[in-house]
Write an enzyme that holds these catalytic residues in place. Structure first.
Site, PDB file in Angstrom:
ATOM      1  CE1 TYR A  75      -3.679   2.497   0.749  1.00  0.00           C
ATOM      2  CE2 TYR A  75      -2.482   3.106   2.748  1.00  0.00           C
ATOM      3  CZ  TYR A  75      -3.504   3.337   1.836  1.00  0.00           C
ATOM      4  OH  TYR A  75      -4.350   4.407   2.041  1.00  0.00           O
TER       5      TYR A  75
ATOM      6  CG  ASP B  49       5.558   3.704   1.004  1.00  0.00           C
ATOM      7  OD1 ASP B  49       5.860   4.240   2.092  1.00  0.00           O
ATOM      8  OD2 ASP B  49       4.409   3.705   0.542  1.00  0.00           O
TER       9      ASP B  49
ATOM     10  CE  LYS C 194       1.819   4.115   8.582  1.00  0.00           C
ATOM     11  NZ  LYS C 194       0.453   4.096   9.000  1.00  0.00           N
TER      12      LYS C 194
HETATM   13  N1  PLP Z   1       2.684   4.022   2.528  1.00  0.00           N
HETATM   14  C1  PLP Z   1       2.697   3.079   3.478  1.00  0.00           C
HETATM   15  C2  PLP Z   1       3.751   2.015   3.438  1.00  0.00           C
HETATM   16  C3  PLP Z   1       1.751   3.093   4.501  1.00  0.00           C
HETATM   17  O1  PLP Z   1       1.764   2.139   5.436  1.00  0.00           O
HETATM   18  C4  PLP Z   1       0.774   4.115   4.506  1.00  0.00           C
HETATM   19  C5  PLP Z   1      -0.276   4.139   5.553  1.00  0.00           C
HETATM   20  O2  PLP Z   1      -0.464   3.243   6.300  1.00  0.00           O
HETATM   21  C6  PLP Z   1       0.804   5.079   3.503  1.00  0.00           C
HETATM   22  C7  PLP Z   1       1.775   5.015   2.533  1.00  0.00           C
HETATM   23  C8  PLP Z   1      -0.184   6.200   3.509  1.00  0.00           C
HETATM   24  O3  PLP Z   1       0.056   7.048   4.573  1.00  0.00           O
HETATM   25  P1  PLP Z   1      -1.118   7.984   5.178  1.00  0.00           P
HETATM   26  O4  PLP Z   1      -2.099   7.069   5.806  1.00  0.00           O
HETATM   27  O5  PLP Z   1      -0.390   8.877   6.132  1.00  0.00           O
HETATM   28  O6  PLP Z   1      -1.681   8.734   4.012  1.00  0.00           O
END
Ligand code: PLP
Length: 430
Positions: A144, A239, A267
């Site tokens: 994700y 990511d 995070k």
């Molecule tokens: N990328 C990763 C690996 C994530 O775990 C998340 C959210 O859990 C996101 C992107 C998206 O972040 P946000 O929820 O702050 O938009």
């Protein structure tokens, strides 16, 4: 355990908030039952509206690595708020934060802040497309990267939990540039790159997955992605919204010794406040406006309260010692859960990297999304509720990672293991 107030609040919330929640996984849909409305949190604990106390393994889905309401973070936010909570103009604190991250993560020369991980990943991908003058993206099934339209393709936990392969509302035209390969499958990646090599701008990967539960990269997987992206002229994007500053002082790229071209952070970098960012080498990052033509912006980007919380959090994680503590806590939990599974004769697998862990109810190694799907998610739902009743708050889906913090004590872990034993014994009898 009584959840009367949470239950009443859910009924009330559903009148004005879709499903009563502001992010779908909070609704407990995949495990059933009433979502717990949180009243307050401190250290490793959260309390719900009915006054029940839980040991928390959600950790606000990753940010709470120091524990909840850590006093020095609270103080940093208070001090920043007193000076004004938002200016829409540059500040010294942002510069300090960028310097801290650039010093700490060798692949990052420049950092741009955003308000969410979604924005960070989406902006990094826009930049990669501009830098390579290509449109295609290669991502992995079950990973994700936020909810930008073209990234909602085989996108892991939230989407998988709801059984939506793609979200309605995403035009096929937007998703058509997104290719997907199974996680840990270098041959699959090479096949796609061979066929579409001159169109793939970026290979985007969670270097350790959290969004389909914890799957570490197989030895050579990240190194192979590095080689293949160089060979085919694509950029490599890690990511690290979940793994950044969590699994190692320099994130997963520090842990595995592989340097991506661009990194998305989120995070932990925001210390529990709405902040994220993306960074990379100067020649790519300097294509961003105002230096270059790639547009990216945000009214609240670099928000002073969020930057203060993030910087304080990163400073508390500046040495190896907190990571050694997190590793010891994680190892204690893993050993206890594995012993409990064996004792109760329940097939299960604890997959963990440092302070991220998932218990999959299956007896096979979990290397990709298909393996996650084959785990027993009905059993997970029962386990989740048995744990909740015992005061242990786990992520409400078998497709998620549990997060440990520096506030989790050995007593917390031992209580969690005792509760797990009790829950697993109950499951074994059912
Ligand atoms: N990328 C990763 C690996 C994530 O775990 C998340 C959210 O859990 C996101 C992107 C998206 O972040 P946000 O929820 O702050 O938009």
């Amino acid at each position: 355990m009584r959840l009367d107030r949470s239950s009443d609040m859910l009924t009330r919330a559903q009148r004005t908030i879709p499903g009563g929640v502001n992010s779908p996984v909070r609704a407990f849909k995949s495990v059933g039952g009433t979502p717990v409305f949180i009243n307050r949190a401190q250290g490793s604990s959260v309390w719900d509206l009915d006054g029940n106390r839980y040991i928390d393994f959600v950790g606000t889905w990753g940010p709470a690595i120091l524990g909840h309401a850590e006093p020095s973070v609270v103080e940093a936010i208070q001090k920043a708020a007193e000076r004004g909570s938002s200016f829409g103009a540059p500040t010294e604190l942002e510069v300090k934060l960028a310097e801290h991250v650039c010093n700490r993560v060798p692949s990052v020369d420049r950092l741009r802040l955003t308000s969410s991980g979604t924005e960070a990943a989406m902006s990094a991908i826009r930049l990669a497309r501009a830098a390579t003058r290509r449109d295609g993206i290669l991502k992995f099934e079950g990973c994700y990267h936020g909810h930008a339209d073209y990234l909602l393709v085989r996108a892991g936990s939230g989407v998988a939990t709801f059984g939506l392969p793609d979200s309605p509302g995403v035009p096929a035209d937007f998703a058509k540039h997104t290719h997907t390969a199974p996680y840990n499958d270098l041959d699959g990646v090479e096949r796609i790159l061979k066929q579409n090599g001159d169109d793939i701008a970026v290979v985007a990967v969670e270097p350790v997955t959290g969004n389909m539960g914890v799957i570490p990269p197989q030895p050579g997987f990240l190194e192979g992605l590095r080689e293949l992206t160089r060979k085919y002229g694509a950029l490599l994007m890690f990511d690290e919204v979940m793994t950044g500053f969590r699994v190692h002082p320099a994130g997963a790229q520090g842990l595995y010794g592989v340097e991506p071209d661009i990194t998305a952070f989120g995070k932990v970098i925001g210390g529990g406040m709405p902040m994220a960012g993306f960074g990379g080498k100067a020649e790519v990052m300097d294509m961003l406006a105002p230096l270059g033509p790639v547009y990216q912006a945000g009214t609240l980007s670099g928000n002073p309260c969020a930057v203060a919380a993030g910087l304080r959090t990163l400073e508390a994680l500046a040495t190896q010692s907190p990571y050694d503590q997190l590793e010891a806590t994680g190892a204690r939990l893993q050993a206890g859960l594995e012993a409990a599974l064996t004792e109760c004769g329940i097939p299960g697998r604890v997959q963990r990297v440092g302070s991220m862990a998932t218990l999959f109810f299956c007896d096979h190694e979990v290397k990709n999304f298909e393996d996650v799907r084959k785990a027993d998610h009905d059993r997970f739902a029962k386990y989740f509720h048995l744990m909740l009743e015992r005061g242990i708050y786990l992520p409400p889906s078998g497709y998620e990672a549990s997060f440990l913090s520096l506030a989790h004590s050995d007593e917390d872990i031992d209580r969690t293991i005792e509760s797990a034993k009790d829950a697993l014994r109950t499951l074994a009898k059912a």
